[in-house]
Design a protein around this motif. Sequence first.
Motif, mmCIF file in Angstrom:
data_model
loop_
_atom_site.group_PDB
_atom_site.id
_atom_site.type_symbol
_atom_site.label_atom_id
_atom_site.label_comp_id
_atom_site.label_asym_id
_atom_site.label_seq_id
_atom_site.Cartn_x
_atom_site.Cartn_y
_atom_site.Cartn_z
ATOM 1 N N THR A 11 8.371 -0.956 -2.841
ATOM 2 C CA THR A 11 9.142 -1.798 -2.722
ATOM 3 C C THR A 11 11.028 -0.943 -2.829
ATOM 4 O OG1 THR A 11 8.357 -4.114 -2.737
ATOM 5 C CG2 THR A 11 10.856 -4.208 -2.764
ATOM 6 N N LYS A 12 11.402 -0.850 -2.416
ATOM 7 C CA LYS A 12 13.144 -0.617 -2.737
ATOM 8 C C LYS A 12 14.085 -1.426 -1.698
ATOM 9 C CE LYS A 12 15.982 2.610 -4.365
ATOM 10 N NZ LYS A 12 16.525 2.645 -5.226
ATOM 11 N N THR A 13 14.803 -1.627 -2.593
ATOM 12 C CA THR A 13 16.010 -3.065 -2.045
ATOM 13 C C THR A 13 17.452 -2.014 -2.419
ATOM 14 O OG1 THR A 13 14.307 -4.339 -3.009
ATOM 15 C CG2 THR A 13 17.031 -4.912 -2.101
ATOM 16 N N ILE A 14 17.962 -2.245 -1.937
ATOM 17 C CA ILE A 14 19.919 -1.088 -1.934
ATOM 18 C C ILE A 14 20.121 -2.419 -1.177
ATOM 19 C CG2 ILE A 14 21.383 0.516 -0.809
ATOM 20 C CD1 ILE A 14 19.125 2.392 -0.891
ATOM 21 N N GLY A 15 21.364 -3.178 -1.491
ATOM 22 C CA GLY A 15 22.556 -4.105 -1.597
ATOM 23 C C GLY A 15 22.000 -5.168 -0.912
ATOM 24 N N GLY A 16 20.916 -5.587 -1.587
ATOM 25 C CA GLY A 16 20.219 -6.790 -1.130
ATOM 26 C C GLY A 16 19.223 -6.483 0.105
ATOM 27 N N LYS A 17 18.772 -5.930 0.419
ATOM 28 C CA LYS A 17 18.206 -5.452 1.595
ATOM 29 C C LYS A 17 17.089 -4.418 0.841
ATOM 30 C CE LYS A 17 17.852 -3.064 6.928
ATOM 31 N NZ LYS A 17 19.002 -2.570 7.052
ATOM 32 N N ASN A 18 15.650 -4.854 1.474
ATOM 33 C CA ASN A 18 15.023 -4.692 1.316
ATOM 34 C C ASN A 18 14.456 -3.337 2.620
ATOM 35 O OD1 ASN A 18 14.007 -6.119 -1.074
ATOM 36 N ND2 ASN A 18 12.083 -7.216 0.145
ATOM 37 N N LEU A 19 14.487 -2.178 1.863
ATOM 38 C CA LEU A 19 14.383 -0.980 3.109
ATOM 39 C C LEU A 19 12.135 -0.823 3.460
ATOM 40 C CD1 LEU A 19 16.830 1.647 1.630
ATOM 41 C CD2 LEU A 19 17.285 -0.256 3.773
ATOM 42 N N VAL A 20 11.916 -0.756 1.914
ATOM 43 C CA VAL A 20 10.030 -0.890 2.589
ATOM 44 C C VAL A 20 9.887 -2.109 1.233
ATOM 45 C CG1 VAL A 20 10.118 1.288 3.028
ATOM 46 C CG2 VAL A 20 10.103 1.041 0.357
ATOM 47 N N SER A 21 8.931 -2.419 1.226
ATOM 48 C CA SER A 21 8.312 -3.605 0.918
ATOM 49 C C SER A 21 6.984 -3.816 0.706
ATOM 50 C CB SER A 21 8.854 -4.919 1.604
ATOM 51 O OG SER A 21 10.262 -5.452 1.442
ATOM 52 N N ASP A 22 6.498 -3.916 -0.629
ATOM 53 C CA ASP A 22 5.203 -3.607 -0.795
ATOM 54 C C ASP A 22 3.814 -2.729 -0.154
ATOM 55 O OD1 ASP A 22 2.623 -5.343 -1.977
ATOM 56 O OD2 ASP A 22 2.539 -6.286 -0.542
ATOM 57 N N VAL A 23 4.415 -1.514 -0.073
ATOM 58 C CA VAL A 23 3.831 -0.224 0.315
ATOM 59 C C VAL A 23 2.958 0.475 -0.111
ATOM 60 C CG1 VAL A 23 4.114 1.721 1.845
ATOM 61 C CG2 VAL A 23 5.951 -0.081 1.730
ATOM 62 N N THR A 24 1.712 -0.109 0.109
ATOM 63 C CA THR A 24 0.382 0.817 -0.604
ATOM 64 C C THR A 24 0.241 1.946 0.677
ATOM 65 O OG1 THR A 24 0.152 -1.092 -1.791
ATOM 66 C CG2 THR A 24 -2.156 0.306 -1.324
ATOM 67 N N MET A 25 -0.069 3.007 0.096
ATOM 68 C CA MET A 25 -0.450 4.333 0.666
ATOM 69 C C MET A 25 -1.778 5.125 -0.415
ATOM 70 S SD MET A 25 2.809 6.450 1.197
ATOM 71 C CE MET A 25 2.066 7.189 2.420
ATOM 72 N N HIS A 26 -2.393 5.995 0.305
ATOM 73 C CA HIS A 26 -3.910 6.722 0.142
ATOM 74 C C HIS A 26 -3.496 8.517 0.520
ATOM 75 C CE1 HIS A 26 -4.673 2.607 -0.789
ATOM 76 N NE2 HIS A 26 -4.815 3.036 -1.809
ATOM 77 N N VAL A 27 -2.903 8.960 -0.427
ATOM 78 C CA VAL A 27 -3.306 10.270 0.481
ATOM 79 C C VAL A 27 -4.519 11.344 -0.056
ATOM 80 C CG1 VAL A 27 -2.241 12.409 1.165
ATOM 81 C CG2 VAL A 27 -0.417 10.110 0.597
ATOM 82 N N LYS A 28 -5.222 11.572 0.155
ATOM 83 C CA LYS A 28 -6.478 11.947 -0.261
ATOM 84 C C LYS A 28 -6.156 13.970 -0.172
ATOM 85 C CE LYS A 28 -9.860 9.222 2.004
ATOM 86 N NZ LYS A 28 -11.031 8.842 3.185
ATOM 87 N N LYS A 29 -7.195 14.068 -1.647
ATOM 88 C CA LYS A 29 -6.387 15.813 -1.526
ATOM 89 C C LYS A 29 -6.763 16.705 -0.287
ATOM 90 C CE LYS A 29 -7.968 19.334 -4.880
ATOM 91 N NZ LYS A 29 -8.704 20.175 -6.170
ATOM 92 N N GLY A 30 -6.222 17.556 0.344
ATOM 93 C CA GLY A 30 -6.661 18.616 0.606
ATOM 94 C C GLY A 30 -6.575 18.389 2.319
ATOM 95 N N GLU A 31 -5.897 16.653 2.571
ATOM 96 C CA GLU A 31 -5.741 16.418 4.103
ATOM 97 C C GLU A 31 -4.165 16.497 4.952
ATOM 98 O OE1 GLU A 31 -6.339 12.398 4.383
ATOM 99 O OE2 GLU A 31 -4.678 11.597 3.410
ATOM 100 N N ILE A 32 -4.425 16.583 6.046
ATOM 101 C CA ILE A 32 -2.862 16.301 6.976
ATOM 102 C C ILE A 32 -3.065 14.387 6.882
ATOM 103 C CG2 ILE A 32 -1.608 16.863 8.129
ATOM 104 C CD1 ILE A 32 -3.517 19.158 8.625
ATOM 105 N N TYR A 33 -2.001 14.148 6.161
ATOM 106 C CA TYR A 33 -1.295 12.131 6.563
ATOM 107 C C TYR A 33 -0.278 12.539 7.288
ATOM 108 C CZ TYR A 33 -1.044 7.494 5.019
ATOM 109 O OH TYR A 33 -1.367 6.647 5.124
ATOM 110 N N GLY A 34 -0.518 11.432 8.338
ATOM 111 C CA GLY A 34 0.681 11.671 9.260
ATOM 112 C C GLY A 34 1.330 9.895 8.991
ATOM 113 N N PHE A 35 2.461 10.539 9.186
ATOM 114 C CA PHE A 35 3.333 9.498 8.693
ATOM 115 C C PHE A 35 3.881 8.655 10.079
ATOM 116 C CE2 PHE A 35 6.167 6.687 5.269
ATOM 117 C CZ PHE A 35 5.489 5.625 5.117
ATOM 118 N N LEU A 36 3.541 7.261 10.248
ATOM 119 C CA LEU A 36 4.440 7.588 11.480
ATOM 120 C C LEU A 36 4.445 5.820 11.424
ATOM 121 C CD1 LEU A 36 0.612 7.983 13.943
ATOM 122 C CD2 LEU A 36 2.718 9.039 13.735
#
Length: 310
Positions: A11-36
């Motif tokens: 979670t990242k909060t700036i000025g009382g606003k959550n820019l991201v909340s409760d983000v859990t992600m997993h990037v495997k070794k050697g892969e191309i991970y597309g973030f959409l």
Amino acid sequence: MPYIVQTNHLTKTIGGKNLVSDVTMHVKKGEIYGFLGPNGAGKTTVMKLLANLWKPTEGSIELFGNTLTPESYQVLKRMGSMIEFPTFYEHLTGYENLKLHAEYMGYYLRGSIENTLELLDLTDAAKKPVKNYSLGMKERLGIARAILTRPELLILDEPANGLDPAGMKQVRELLKTLSAEYGITILVSSHILSEIESIADTVGIIRRGRMQKEISLEEIEEMNLAYVELTVQDTRKAAYVLSDKLGLTNFKIGEGGQIRIYENQVSLQALSKELALHDVPVSALGKKAETLEDYFLKITGEVKADAETN
């Protein structure tokens, strides 16, 4: 399969606003991970947190199996990144900018700068001041700087920005090569779904600062997400027939009188017959395969159901 990148309830909060909340992600070794995700969804924020440019308000980040802290300086030498628009010393040449970066990173492999410039088709511009570069050339120089030291992890934020179709193809092939031949793990964000579909092994879909889904392209293909596409003039009347007469619930109404039915058991013959019995003229009817774009739009709620659309 070991994870090169793992975030836990980030979670990242700036000025009382959550820019991201409760983000859990997993990037495997050697892969191309597309973030959409749509613009403003939080992709750049997550990448800044991974690169240690910003510190999380809550949650944690693991890179190469170790927790990222404000003092994690050495781990950055194993990474390359281009986040938002790349900046340079404009009065210096492209070559000089890359040389400065190599010295900063303590990387002195002979010929690496020349080879990297050639990979990005910047050899002819190497001795020109960056202030004379076009937007696309600066974008390619930013990618060159990110891959110069052959990092184990490469983070690229919208690398196709400012590139023409030929440049986009060049970058796409480069990322495939870096992954396949050099074993570099790549996290790349983009709003161009077709570009991600052509290179990614896994996609993470984020919306309004929250991770909606992580899924491999192979899983999407195996799900056989086929649908029936129906085109009519009166979508409201057609929706009534689908729900009340045929008992269908999983369908979406789009623009131009299109309705997509996501139920494999539906028979085209029965569908056509029931619509005809209730005086619903059909312009087109057929089965189609779902693309990554279709899947993305469904997950992010961009395609709305009947009750929301009409």
